[in-house]
Design a protein around this motif. Structure first.
Motif, PDB file in Angstrom:
ATOM      1  N   VAL A 122     -20.404  -7.097  17.688  1.00 21.98           N
ATOM      2  CA  VAL A 122     -19.058  -7.515  17.280  1.00 21.98           C
ATOM      3  C   VAL A 122     -18.779  -7.151  15.831  1.00 21.98           C
ATOM      4  N   THR A 123     -19.349  -6.023  15.388  1.00 20.74           N
ATOM      5  CA  THR A 123     -19.141  -5.596  14.008  1.00 20.74           C
ATOM      6  C   THR A 123     -17.783  -4.927  13.857  1.00 20.74           C
ATOM      7  N   SER A 167     -28.598  -7.296  16.529  1.00 16.72           N
ATOM      8  CA  SER A 167     -28.809  -6.891  17.917  1.00 16.72           C
ATOM      9  C   SER A 167     -29.383  -5.486  17.908  1.00 16.72           C
ATOM     10  N   THR A 199     -26.022  -1.355  21.889  1.00 16.23           N
ATOM     11  CA  THR A 199     -26.584  -2.647  22.253  1.00 16.23           C
ATOM     12  C   THR A 199     -25.664  -3.356  23.249  1.00 16.23           C
ATOM     13  N   GLY A 242     -29.362  -0.448  16.176  1.00 13.82           N
ATOM     14  CA  GLY A 242     -28.756  -1.744  16.441  1.00 13.82           C
ATOM     15  C   GLY A 242     -27.493  -1.983  15.650  1.00 13.82           C
ATOM     16  N   THR A 243     -27.098  -3.236  15.571  1.00 16.09           N
ATOM     17  CA  THR A 243     -25.842  -3.614  14.943  1.00 16.09           C
ATOM     18  C   THR A 243     -26.028  -4.866  14.086  1.00 16.09           C
ATOM     19  N   LEU A 244     -25.179  -4.991  13.071  1.00 16.08           N
ATOM     20  CA  LEU A 244     -25.218  -6.083  12.100  1.00 16.08           C
ATOM     21  C   LEU A 244     -25.060  -7.454  12.716  1.00 16.08           C
ATOM     22  N   THR A 245     -24.231  -7.513  13.754  1.00 17.23           N
ATOM     23  CA  THR A 245     -23.944  -8.815  14.357  1.00 17.23           C
ATOM     24  C   THR A 245     -23.693  -8.658  15.847  1.00 17.23           C
ATOM     25  N   LYS A 297     -24.736  -6.453  23.153  1.00 24.43           N
ATOM     26  CA  LYS A 297     -23.786  -7.215  22.353  1.00 24.43           C
ATOM     27  C   LYS A 297     -23.534  -6.500  21.034  1.00 24.43           C
TER      28      LYS A 297
END
Lengths: 455, 455
Positions: free
Chosen positions: A187-188, B340, A183, B406-409, A185
């Motif tokens: 920031v995990t 995200s 992605t 995607g990602t958690l944050t 963005k």
């Protein structure tokens, strides 16, 4: 376990992917830095799959054997040089493009693909990967990532670190870690992707990369060349372009010695003695307007300015810059250096280079990515061995760059060439902290030992 | 050492910088996540200098007392919440701009300056720092760095990690480390600057930052709003803009519930039931041409499209988007989430949100930075305490985002809110590797313990 046992285990598990020939092993001793490891490695593994890399690392871990990861061997700091008792691990054969997603502006690739090959394939989708080291046609994406490579377009389009979203990394013990994300963005947790970029093979082996792509820039690029009576004036003019708020795609500076050598090699009339040259490219929809603004700034700074009328003329102007490295070879053996300073310090850095030439009685032809303050002074000498006086002059160069707020290396890396100055820039505390972080990834220190951190 | 002894040592060394009042300590318990630490901290130190920070950390180290660094307390993940037995360390009073260098496009700042204040000062030089979290007027640069903040402009102008060249970091034991460089390029050693960005206070305390600036974008920005019959169509249209090769500066998506709530709050006529809206901004010299291209793509995708004729009309359109958060407050208490996904997965992610609403009987109004695939679903509930059903729905949301690549944050961070899901994204091996890296910086684990990594 003895060396023959290690090789036997590699061959038993990896078969014909293990090169034990004298020629193959000798070829892994060097990169393009002019430095070579003393002695040849035990073997060179030409990995074709992630599993090959994992198997190699498991055997290396089990036997306590050092491993040096390697791409196309075009590095300029000795970071991939592989010596006696070590295993060379070449990623060059892992060169597939696994995925291109124009809608997400990402590609997933194996590390061994050449930068130029990747970009040729991406161009068919109207896309490109921005990092453009001068070696792009012969260097791998994995090598670009391992060194944190820069290039000519960095001031406008960024460096490798700005163009990688995720990495698959095989650790020293053979475990595969998937770092980062797909992605824009994310920031995990801690950003281990950025940490691995530019880590020169000491944290793990990159086996896949998720790249952030750009769309090809529309419109016709424009090229400007301007000559100045001396290199300081050219450097001042380059700073004036940045200060005027113009963002060229490329801005290259050649000092008098390198300009004259290129002209000689190309059979062009000799430039006025002392003359230095700026070559500038603007691109995008505003290319012509920006080019005209650049012309005005350079003329006001005292330059003799020429705006190429068409692409053919532009290519002619760029040929002079591109002939720099072959031209250096006509002067002798070159140790290509790589310091970076804040852009405003460029004129002062050229003053320092002139002082160092004087002090040590050397000729140090220099080209410079003037848009981002990255200089490549070429220390010229005779023979194969770098004379001690060159190292003394290089030391003076590094200390001068640091005094001016700069850094030891802008884009080539530390490797073996600069490890003895690393603590001068980082300080002892940070040097130690960095080494401890590397040890978390590689507790036994088998990954590219002796590189970056002096033994 | 007892708690009163720790406070006594702080007061002895730092005097009136130590706030031991009930109100001051209670204020440090929470950020804007809706979560608060149980109990109040021992004290809150309002550092004014680097030495204050070092002194605090030395006392904390010597006494084994946990320290929670804190900016303006606008975080949305509980990362700055400070509880019983801990010291709050506020950087908010360290808010000076130490240096602005238009010629080098850098600024050096203290961490406590508000993002909006910094940008107001930079504008006088024709410059800006691109990261633009929605909280920019109330959040600090140091907080933006600690969380790796994003914002609305990221797809075109990058995130915090792309806009920081160097950091001064005070470690747990009080030592000051100068990470990174002042140059555009620099690859000396491991990139600890990038590692520290987004590390949420667990590696060290940021006491200064060298920021990479941009010149203000010339020309008049243009704004387009388009309504679609449902949120999936709006998401498909947003992907079509990216796929058409257009790079808007901003592209925001509001689903039906958030659009209706904003209209209601502003006293505007109710939108057609189910209608969702895309609001897009183009900028730079090609703003109008790009805006017209966006209009064509959105109309072809079935949108009812409006191109603002002037700045006043554009402001009107943006007011609807900006009213989202106050509008949510009219619906109940909101837990603002932050997943995200790759841009192409946006329509599928909205399908998942609809499924989760249905499954748990919830309303989840969602806004989305559609240009980069970052969604903010708002879980609405009554009262102060997040009900268990909301956490179950959030878990489903996170797993859905991970399944879609995607990602958690995307930009809020992990803090305390998401630590229990961190290993789901990283895997157990990487979770452990990351925690060990943090321990290299902070062997005793006194820096922001319990954040990011669950205890």
């Amino acid at each position: 376990m003895t060396a023959p046992d290690v090789v036997a285990r590699l061959v038993a598990e990896l078969g014909d992917r293990v090169d034990v020939s004298d020629a193959g092993r000798a070829a892994a001793r060097a990169d393009k830095s002019g430095q070579a490891a003393s002695g040849s490695p035990l073997a060179v593994v030409h990995a074709r799959t992630v599993e090959d890399v994992q198997a190699t690392m498991r055997i290396a871990s089990a036997t306590g054997t050092p491993v040096v990861p390697r791409g196309a061997g075009t590095g300029l700091a000795g970071g991939a040089n592989t010596g006696a008792g070590e295993i060379g691990l070449s990623l060059r054969s892992m060169d597939r493009i696994l995925e291109v997603r124009p809608d997400d502006l990402i590609a997933v690739v194996e590390p061994g693909i050449l930068n130029g090959q990747l970009n040729a394939a991406l161009a068919e989708h109207g896309l490109w990967w921005a990092p453009d080291p001068a070696s792009r046609d012969i260097s791998t994406v994995g090598g670009n990532i391992a060194t944190g490579a820069g290039g000519l377009l960095c001031a406008k389009y960024g460096v490798v670190r700005d163009a990688v979203l995720g990495l698959d990394l095989v650790l020293a013990d053979g475990r595969l870690m998937r770092l980062g994300h797909r992605t824009v963005k994310g920031v995990t947790g801690l950003d281990l992707t950025s940490l691995a970029i530019g880590s020169e093979g000491i944290l793990g082996v990159v086996v896949a990369a998720t790249l952030k792509l750009r769309r090809l820039v529309p419109g016709q690029a424009r090229t400007i060349a301007a000559t100045f009576s001396d290199v300081r004036s050219a450097a001042v003019a380059a700073s004036a372009v940045t200060a005027a708020g113009i963002q060229p795609a490329i801005m290259e500076l050649m000092d008098a010695t390198s300009l004259a050598a290129s002209h000689r090699l190309l059979g062009l009339p000799a430039p006025t003695p002392g003359a230095s040259q700026l070559t500038v490219q603007t691109d995008g929809p505003g290319a012509t307007a920006e080019a005209e603004a650049v012309v005005a700034v350079l003329a006001a700074a005292g330059g003799t300015v020429r705006l190429a009328a068409d692409d053919a003329e532009a290519q002619q102007l760029w040929t002079v810059r591109r002939s720099m490295h072959p031209a250096m070879e006509t002067l002798g053996t070159a140790l290509i250096e790589d310091v970076s300073v804040p852009r405003s310090a460029l004129p002062a850095m050229f003053d320092e280079i002139a002082r160092i030439e004087e002090r040590f009685g050397l000729t140090i032809p220099t080209v410079c990515h003037a848009g981002d303050g990255n200089l490549h002074p070429n220390f010229i000498f005779d023979g194969d061995e770098v004379p001690e006086v060159i190292w003394e002059a290089a030391e003076d160069l590094f200390q001068s760059a640091l005094r001016l707020g700069g850094t030891l290396t802008g884009e080539h890396g530390v490797g073996v060439l600069k490890r003895r100055w690393l603590a001068d820039e980082l300080g002892d505390d940070q040097w130690e902290l960095q080494r401890r972080i590397a040890r978390v990834f590689d507790p036994a220190g088998i990954l590219n030992p002796g590189k970056v951190f002096a033994p």
